[in-house]
Structure formats: structure tokens, C-alpha cells
Motif scaffolding. Structure first.
Motif, mmCIF file in Angstrom:
data_model
loop_
_atom_site.group_PDB
_atom_site.id
_atom_site.type_symbol
_atom_site.label_atom_id
_atom_site.label_comp_id
_atom_site.label_asym_id
_atom_site.label_seq_id
_atom_site.Cartn_x
_atom_site.Cartn_y
_atom_site.Cartn_z
ATOM 1 N N ARG A 214 -9.649 -45.672 -26.735
ATOM 2 C CA ARG A 214 -9.730 -45.055 -25.408
ATOM 3 C C ARG A 214 -10.704 -45.809 -24.504
ATOM 4 O O ARG A 214 -10.488 -45.910 -23.290
ATOM 5 C CB ARG A 214 -10.122 -43.586 -25.541
ATOM 6 C CG ARG A 214 -8.966 -42.726 -26.066
ATOM 7 C CD ARG A 214 -9.318 -41.270 -26.213
ATOM 8 N NE ARG A 214 -8.119 -40.493 -26.549
ATOM 9 C CZ ARG A 214 -8.131 -39.230 -26.935
ATOM 10 N NH1 ARG A 214 -9.295 -38.580 -27.056
ATOM 11 N NH2 ARG A 214 -7.002 -38.604 -27.201
ATOM 12 N N VAL B 108 -10.019 -36.830 -21.907
ATOM 13 C CA VAL B 108 -9.694 -37.768 -20.829
ATOM 14 C C VAL B 108 -9.148 -36.915 -19.676
ATOM 15 O O VAL B 108 -7.934 -36.905 -19.410
ATOM 16 C CB VAL B 108 -8.659 -38.814 -21.292
ATOM 17 C CG1 VAL B 108 -8.550 -39.946 -20.282
ATOM 18 C CG2 VAL B 108 -9.025 -39.371 -22.659
ATOM 19 N N TYR C 87 -3.398 -43.440 -21.441
ATOM 20 C CA TYR C 87 -3.927 -42.378 -22.289
ATOM 21 C C TYR C 87 -3.565 -42.707 -23.729
ATOM 22 O O TYR C 87 -2.384 -42.797 -24.076
ATOM 23 C CB TYR C 87 -3.313 -41.031 -21.882
ATOM 24 C CG TYR C 87 -3.664 -39.886 -22.802
ATOM 25 C CD1 TYR C 87 -4.913 -39.281 -22.754
ATOM 26 C CD2 TYR C 87 -2.736 -39.412 -23.724
ATOM 27 C CE1 TYR C 87 -5.231 -38.236 -23.590
ATOM 28 C CE2 TYR C 87 -3.042 -38.357 -24.568
ATOM 29 C CZ TYR C 87 -4.294 -37.776 -24.498
ATOM 30 O OH TYR C 87 -4.598 -36.734 -25.331
#
Length: 425
Positions: free
Chosen positions: A315, A25, A327
Motif C-alpha cells: 500500500r 485507505v 487500492y
């Protein structure tokens, strides 16, 4: 006696590496890596906007020796901003930025006063009835009680002590500069600005003994809001103690009960609700969250067999929240199967046979010795930071040489994979 306001902060750990980050990410991971800088910038903004009279920093400005000079340059730039606003800064160094820890240094502006690492000393402010007493760490491991060496309180003024201490021991913190609360309150100071412990806590009032906590959480071990304190003093007495929330990202762990889930989609929906609730609690900040799945469920084996999918689904759910930045650090599985271990061992099929073999393996000294030898060799090769901070149960068991837990955990995973068959689509 004059009235004034000051900010008490500590444990900034500038440019500290964040634990548990993944570059899968990238945008959010980069934001988290800059979080300690953004938190310090927010603190300086608050000091200037509130026109406080001075700032005290009770140790660990830095997280250790700099990789390059940019860490020091950034801190100096923020101190210059305070200098331009005529705000002095008084700081001590703690175990992470002790004198012998730092091989690089930069000149700081004249408004920054650093207490000596050789002996406790006193500094006074022009125009204010206040005396500050403090001592920096000469080395990382300070195991002596520093309080007896601090100067006697100055008469007729407000006395502030800066000390980096575990105060006799706090969970998760090395017991540096040990002392007792009674020793601090008996010293005669009006306010003890403490650092080292990363949770904010007011231990006593009048005299005040205060841990400000760290300015920015850096891992799942540092959950919740992080702040500094603005302290108001009138006629020699603390009349206000107000948190200033400077953190730009918050860590959180939330339980997700999946006992009533009928299929994978129900689990995904439950995780999404937990993520949405977590994002609503952080007031627009970035949220770094760990989800802990709980409950007795027929899906236990399928969930255990699909950790990568669970994390990917969580996610993906976080990515669908729109403007909220989230996150998902990890999914921890704490569910229980509907059949207990004894019932599984009694089964007359391949799974029952495997369960019985695993029980026998745990009691077999030759197998245990082989595992201990091989796992110990691998664990010893792990970097120190991973060994110290590991919170995965199997990794922790491997590092600690806990063979029984290792066999149980690995066996449970293997059985779940066999029971689940192929990972469900």
C-alpha cells in the motif's frame, strides 16, 4: 425497416457494497463505494452524447432493498436526465430487485417502462420498427423457464427480448430462469438482451444473444473491464455491437514471482513493479488490485510470518505512484519453501519435532473432533455475506468444516513463524 441504435446494460447493482474494502485507505475506499453511481452516471452521459434511440436494462438495477430512499432518488435523477434528452428506457427487474425484495419504491419519469412481473408482455416504440418483450421477477428465486411464456415475435419489426437468466448455469451465478441457447435462438427474436451473468459475452449472432455483464466490478471476483453495449441496427439486422466502458474502477489480480528475491527489499520492488504495470492497464481509472506472491524461495517463512508488513509495504508503494489511484486489496501468499514437508519432518530440531506433531494432530480423531466443534461454533456466528463470499483458504476451510486443510494451513503458518523468528526489520 428503420435504422436505430440502443444501449443494452444490466446488473447495475446501484449502491452495492464493495467486497474487500478497508477504511485504512479512506479516500480510495470512499471512491470505490460510490463507483456504481459513477458508472451509471457515465452510462447516461454516453447515451445522451451518442443520442441513442433507447436504453434497455436487463435486470438488477438495484442490489436489493434500499437502506434509505437516496438510492432510488439517484436512479430517478439519472432517468430524468434521459427523459430530458427524449431517450426512453425499458427495464425488467431481476433476482436482486424482484418485486418481493423491495419494500420501498419511488415514481419514475414517464420515459421509463418497467415490464410486468405477472406475465411477459410486449412494448413498442413510436416511430421505430421495434418490439420489446420482457418480464420482471416477482420473487428472487425464479426457477422456472420463462422463455415459453414470452410473446411470439411481432411481424415486420425488430424484436428484442429482455431476460434475466443464468442460461442453464454459469459459474458463480444461481441458476435462475434456466433455459438453453437453442430455445432463445429458436424464439424468433432478433436480439436477446440478457442479464444476471456479470461477464460480457456474445453467445450467438443473427439472432444475437448477448450478456452485457455488469456495469461496474464490485470485488476481486469481478476483474477486468466492465461495460454496456451500444447496438446498431439497420434494415432489421444488427450491424454493430460496441462496448461502452463505464466502470470508474477496475479490479485485478496479478502474480508476483519472488523466486529470485534475495531479501525483503527485492520482494517490495517486485510488488511495486506489478502495481505500476496494473495501473498502466486501467487507462486512468482507479485500480483495486490483489497481488499473489509465487515461487520457491528461502524467504517463504519470513513472508508467511509478516502478512501485515507485506500489505503495508504494498500500500505504501501504491501511495507513491503519484496521480494514479491504486487500492491494494490483499496480498495472497502462494510461495513454496525450499525445504519440503518431508525434509522438515526429518530435521532433528524443534522445527522438525513441531512438524511431526502437526502431522500426528491431523490424524488424531480427538484433536480433530475438538477443532471441528470449536471452529463450527465460530463459523456459524459469521454473517451470511462473509460465509458466502469468503475466499481466504483457512476461513473457507473453517466454514466448510474442512479440518484437514485447517490444520495444514494453521500448522504451516505456525512453522513459518517459528522458522522466521522475529519479523525482520
Amino acid at each position: 425497416m428503420s435504422s436505430f441504435r440502443f444501449i443494452h446494460t444490466a446488473d447495475i447493482h446501484l449502491d452495492s457494497p464493495m467486497r474487500g474494502l478497508s477504511d485504512e485507505v479512506p479516500g480510495i475506499a470512499e471512491r470505490l463505494r460510490l463507483a456504481t453511481r459513477e458508472a451509471l452516471t457515465a452510462l447516461v452521459d454516453a447515451a445522451i452524447e451518442r443520442a441513442v434511440d433507447f436504453v434497455v436494462i436487463a435486470g438488477d438495477v438495484y442490489d436489493g432493498d434500499w437502506r434509505d430512499y437516496q438510492t432510488g432518488v439517484f436512479f430517478a435523477r439519472q432517468m430524468h436526465r434521459l427523459a430530458a434528452a427524449s431517450i426512453p428506457v425499458y427495464l425488467i427487474h431481476g433476482n436482486h430487485d424482484a418485486q418481493n425484495q423491495m419494500t420501498r419504491s419511488l415514481s419514475l419519469p414517464d420515459n421509463v417502462q418497467v415490464f410486468s412481473h405477472e406475465a411477459a408482455e410486449t412494448r413498442t416504440l413510436d416511430g421505430l420498427d421495434v418490439a420489446l418483450h420482457g418480464m420482471s421477477y416477482a420473487r428472487r428465486e425464479v426457477t422456472d423457464n420463462l422463455v415459453p411464456g414470452y410473446p411470439e415475435p411481432a411481424p415486420g419489426v425488430f424484436n428484442i427480448g429482455l431476460l434475466h437468466t443464468a442460461l442453464g448455469g454459469r459459474d458463480g451465478h444461481a441458476n435462475y430462469a434456466p433455459c438453453t441457447l437453442d430455445e432463445l435462438t429458436a424464439k424468433g427474436y432478433d436480439y436477446w438482451a440478457l442479464g444476471h451473468v456479470h461477464s460480457a459475452e456474445v453467445l450467438a449472432e443473427h439472432p444475437h444473444v448477448v450478456f452485457s455483464g455488469n456495469l461496474q466490478g464490485r470485488s476481486i471476483r469481478e476483474t477486468g473491464a466492465k461495460s454496456a453495449f451500444e447496438v446498431g441496427v439497420e434494415d432489421g439486422r444488427v450491424v454493430a455491437l460496441q462496448p461502452i466502458y463505464c466502470d470508474v474502477a477496475r479490479w485485478a489480480e496479478r502474480g508476483v514471482d519472488v523466486a529470485d528475491a534475495d531479501d525483503f527489499n527485492d520482494v517490495i520492488a517486485a510488488m511495486r513493479r506489478a502495481i505500476e504495470a496494473g495501473a498502466a492497464d486501467v487507462e486512468g481509472r482507479l485500480l483495486a488490485i490483489r497481488l499473489r506472491l509465487t515461487g520457491t524461495t528461502a524467504l517463504h517463512d519470513r513472508l508467511t510470518a509478516a502478512p501485515e508488513r507485506l500489505l503495508a509495504e504494498a500500500r505504501a508503494a501504491a501511495a507513491g505512484l503519484g496521480s494514479a489511484q491504486v487500492y491494494v486489496e490483499k496480498i495472497k501468499l502462494a510461495t513454496e519453501p525450499e525445504l519440503d514437508a518431508a525434509s522438515r519432518r526429518a530435521r532433528q530440531d524443534a522445527l522438525g519435532e513441531m512438524q511431526r506433531l502437526l502431522v500426528d494432530a491431523a490424524d488424531d480423531p480427538d484433536i480433530r473432533a475438538m477443532i471441528e466443534k470449536d471452529i463450527r461454533r465460530l463459523a456459524e456466528r459469521l454473517p451470511h455475506d462473509i460465509r458466502a463470499d469468503a475466499d481466504d483458504p483457512l476461513l473457507r476451510a473453517a466454514i466448510d468444516g474442512d479440518t484437514a486443510t485447517l490444520i495444514d494451513g494453521a500448522g504451516a503458518y505456525l512453522l513459518a513463524r517459528l522458522a522466521a523468528g522475529e519479523t525482520p526489520s
